[in-house]
Scaffold this motif. Structure first.
Motif, short mmCIF file in Angstrom:
data_model
loop_
_atom_site.label_atom_id
_atom_site.label_comp_id
_atom_site.label_asym_id
_atom_site.label_seq_id
_atom_site.Cartn_x
_atom_site.Cartn_y
_atom_site.Cartn_z
N ARG A 224 -38.23 40.16 17.62
CA ARG A 224 -39.14 41.24 18.04
C ARG A 224 -40.55 41.03 17.49
O ARG A 224 -41.51 41.53 18.07
CB ARG A 224 -38.56 42.58 17.59
N GLY A 225 -40.67 40.29 16.39
CA GLY A 225 -41.99 39.97 15.86
C GLY A 225 -42.75 38.98 16.73
O GLY A 225 -43.95 38.78 16.54
N SER A 226 -42.04 38.36 17.68
CA SER A 226 -42.69 37.46 18.64
C SER A 226 -42.84 38.11 20.01
O SER A 226 -43.07 37.43 21.01
CB SER A 226 -41.88 36.17 18.78
N GLY A 227 -42.67 39.42 20.05
CA GLY A 227 -42.96 40.16 21.28
C GLY A 227 -41.80 40.36 22.22
O GLY A 227 -41.99 40.85 23.33
N VAL A 228 -40.56 40.01 21.81
CA VAL A 228 -39.40 40.18 22.67
C VAL A 228 -38.72 41.50 22.34
O VAL A 228 -38.21 41.68 21.23
CB VAL A 228 -38.39 39.01 22.50
N LYS A 229 -38.69 42.40 23.28
CA LYS A 229 -38.13 43.74 23.05
C LYS A 229 -36.63 43.71 23.33
O LYS A 229 -36.16 44.12 24.39
CB LYS A 229 -38.83 44.76 23.94
N TRP A 230 -35.88 43.22 22.37
CA TRP A 230 -34.43 43.07 22.53
C TRP A 230 -33.73 43.64 21.30
O TRP A 230 -33.99 43.21 20.17
CB TRP A 230 -34.05 41.61 22.72
N ASP A 231 -32.86 44.60 21.54
CA ASP A 231 -32.11 45.24 20.46
C ASP A 231 -30.76 45.64 21.04
O ASP A 231 -30.69 46.35 22.05
CB ASP A 231 -32.87 46.48 19.97
N LEU A 232 -29.68 45.18 20.41
CA LEU A 232 -28.34 45.43 20.94
C LEU A 232 -27.99 46.92 20.96
O LEU A 232 -27.15 47.34 21.75
CB LEU A 232 -27.30 44.66 20.13
N ARG A 233 -28.63 47.69 20.10
CA ARG A 233 -28.36 49.14 20.10
C ARG A 233 -28.81 49.78 21.40
O ARG A 233 -28.27 50.82 21.82
CB ARG A 233 -29.06 49.80 18.92
N LYS A 234 -29.82 49.18 22.07
CA LYS A 234 -30.30 49.67 23.37
C LYS A 234 -29.69 48.88 24.52
O LYS A 234 -29.30 49.44 25.54
CB LYS A 234 -31.83 49.54 23.43
N ALA A 235 -29.62 47.53 24.36
CA ALA A 235 -29.15 46.68 25.45
C ALA A 235 -27.66 46.84 25.71
O ALA A 235 -27.22 46.88 26.86
CB ALA A 235 -29.49 45.22 25.13
N HIS A 236 -26.88 46.91 24.65
CA HIS A 236 -25.42 47.07 24.76
C HIS A 236 -24.97 48.10 23.72
O HIS A 236 -24.44 47.72 22.67
CB HIS A 236 -24.70 45.73 24.54
N PRO A 237 -25.19 49.38 23.98
CA PRO A 237 -24.91 50.41 22.96
C PRO A 237 -23.45 50.41 22.52
O PRO A 237 -22.54 50.17 23.32
CB PRO A 237 -25.26 51.71 23.69
N TYR A 238 -23.26 50.68 21.26
CA TYR A 238 -21.93 50.78 20.66
C TYR A 238 -21.94 51.95 19.70
O TYR A 238 -23.00 52.42 19.27
CB TYR A 238 -21.58 49.47 19.92
N ALA B 114 -20.66 42.17 19.00
CA ALA B 114 -21.86 41.99 18.18
C ALA B 114 -22.57 43.32 17.99
O ALA B 114 -22.47 44.22 18.84
CB ALA B 114 -22.81 40.99 18.84
N ILE B 115 -23.26 43.44 16.87
CA ILE B 115 -24.07 44.62 16.60
C ILE B 115 -25.47 44.18 16.21
O ILE B 115 -25.73 43.00 15.94
CB ILE B 115 -23.47 45.47 15.45
N GLU B 116 -26.39 45.12 16.18
CA GLU B 116 -27.75 44.86 15.74
C GLU B 116 -27.82 45.13 14.23
O GLU B 116 -28.06 46.26 13.79
CB GLU B 116 -28.75 45.75 16.48
N ALA B 117 -27.54 44.10 13.44
CA ALA B 117 -27.60 44.20 11.99
C ALA B 117 -29.06 44.15 11.55
O ALA B 117 -29.95 43.84 12.36
CB ALA B 117 -26.80 43.07 11.36
N PRO B 118 -29.37 44.43 10.28
CA PRO B 118 -30.76 44.40 9.83
C PRO B 118 -31.48 43.08 10.10
O PRO B 118 -32.68 43.05 10.31
CB PRO B 118 -30.65 44.67 8.33
N LYS B 119 -30.74 41.97 10.11
CA LYS B 119 -31.35 40.66 10.28
C LYS B 119 -31.24 40.13 11.70
O LYS B 119 -31.77 39.06 12.00
CB LYS B 119 -30.73 39.68 9.29
N GLY B 120 -30.50 40.84 12.56
CA GLY B 120 -30.38 40.39 13.94
C GLY B 120 -28.96 40.55 14.46
O GLY B 120 -28.20 41.38 13.96
N GLU B 121 -28.62 39.74 15.45
CA GLU B 121 -27.30 39.85 16.08
C GLU B 121 -26.21 39.33 15.16
O GLU B 121 -26.12 38.13 14.88
CB GLU B 121 -27.26 39.07 17.40
#
Length: 398
Positions: free
Chosen positions: A229-243, A334-341
């Motif tokens: 996300r620091g490179s401009g990619v708006k990707w977060d598993l909490r939104k893309a694949h909610p669990y 997979a989940i969105e952990a603090p460091k990523g997938e």
């Protein structure tokens, strides 16, 4: 060293330097083999494996329930995130429905875990660059979250609070009080971090235009989390694949386009505010009901209240652990952990133990971008770049 008089102006000599393994600056037992032209890095080769625990192979000899405490030791700064990824994978394998209240508790505790993890990152990253005060401030708030861990599990770090089918026990009134106190005080403390660093001329000079990853490079390296996300990619598993009911919560996905060390700092700083919003919503809208599944095929009845009856307690544990047999099959969750997938791949042969287990650790994947970002930079820049990736070697080595 003898001087070679036959060297032309375009010839140069490089020096090999081992940086690490030491905890300051390389953030654990990471060794970097650097090829240097003076202070300029020509190549950087990470060496890992100093913290290898064999957790994936060891899981084959543990029951599904006994694996849970092992997950705490991967990214040991985010134990409940590890718990969540694993139990969700087992629940997906078995088709277990988790009560809504348990889902909200999981969300609340994993978002507090995200804040705690980012606080450790922020404090150590700032200290690497020379800002000592921020480290002390961040650990002040992290202690508040560790008090919450202790309240729900009795342990301050390796909590093992989540269970297959729900959580260990319901939240207490004291935990609710601790969380409300944290919600009240944290925005003021967040302003202190922001005021100390965000417009600090020294910090900006040490982080801006350093360790740049373009959007395309971040995707090609397979990065995730704040590094992506620091490179401009708006990707977060909490939104893309909610669990775990994340679809019920209102929050933003912070992104920055610059792709440098400073951009990754801004993303994590803003993520802490978004996590606090989720914690507030979870607490305010907490559903009533049970905190563990009533699927008696996998989950035994509640433990006996007569704590003095040790025979009953032992029987209950054996029923929960040894009697749990998953169906044959394989799953990935997979989940969105603090460091990523953070992903878990499980293979079951129908017994009460995983036949195979593999972790997709974000620290491991994100680390592969380090040689690219380090090339052509100073050694001092490398320290800032390593910190911006936010690696934990327990998750890298496994």
């Amino acid at each position: 060293m003898a001087t070679d008089t036959n060297l032309t102006k375009t010839d140069y000599r490089t020096m090999t330097l081992n940086m690490g393994p030491q905890h300051p600056s390389t953030h654990g037992v990471l060794r970097l083999e650097l090829e240097l032209d003076g202070e300029i890095i020509q190549s950087c080769r990470p060496h890992i494996g100093y913290l290898h625990t064999g957790v994936e192979k060891e899981a084959e000899y543990k029951t599904f329930h006994q694996v849970i405490p092992m997950t705490d030791r991967l990214d040991y700064l985010a134990p409940m995130s590890n718990n969540l990824a694993y139990v969700l994978a087992v629940e997906k394998l078995c088709g277990i429905e988790v009560p809504k209240r348990a889902q909200y508790i999981r969300v609340m505790m994993t978002e507090l875990t995200r804040i705690a993890s980012h606080l450790v990152w922020l404090g150590t990253h700032a200290m690497d660059i020379g800002a000592m005060s921020v480290f002390l401030y961040c650990f002040r708030e992290r202690e508040m979250i560790l008090d919450m861990y202790e309240e729900v599990s009795g342990v301050r770090m390796m909590s093992s609070y989540f269970r297959i089918g729900g959580v260990h026990e319901d939240i207490t009134d004291r935990l609710v009080q601790l969380i409300r106190e944290f919600i009240k005080v944290f925005p003021l403390r967040w302003k202190e971090y922001d005021g100390l660093l965000t417009q600090n001329r020294i910090f900006m000079n040490r982080t801006q235009d350093i360790g740049i990853l373009t959007k395309e490079e971040a995707i090609n390296y397979g990065l995730s989390g704040p590094c992506l996300r620091g490179s401009g990619v708006k990707w977060d598993l909490r939104k893309a694949h909610p669990y775990s009911s994340y679809q019920d919560f209102d929050f933003e996905i912070p992104t920055e386009a610059a792709g440098d060390v400073y951009a990754r700092y801004l993303v994590r700083l803003r993520e802490m505010k978004e996590s606090l919003k989720i914690v507030q919503q979870a607490l305010d809208n907490m559903p009533d009901g049970p905190v563990v599944s009533d699927d008696r095929k996998y989950i035994p009845p509640p433990k006996p209240e007569a704590k003095k009856n040790m025979e009953q307690l032992i029987h209950h544990f054996l029923l929960y652990s040894e009697g749990f047999k998953a169906p044959e099959g394989e799953v990935y969750h997979a989940i969105e952990a603090p460091k990523g997938e953070l992903g878990v791949f499980l293979v079951s042969d129908g017994s009460n133990k995983p036949y195979r287990m593999h972790w997709r650790g974000p620290s491991f994947v994100n680390l592969q971008s380090l040689p690219h970002m380090a090339k052509g930079r100073f050694i001092a820049d490398l320290v800032a770049i390593i910190g911006s990736i936010d690696i934990v070697l327990g998750e890298v080595d496994r």
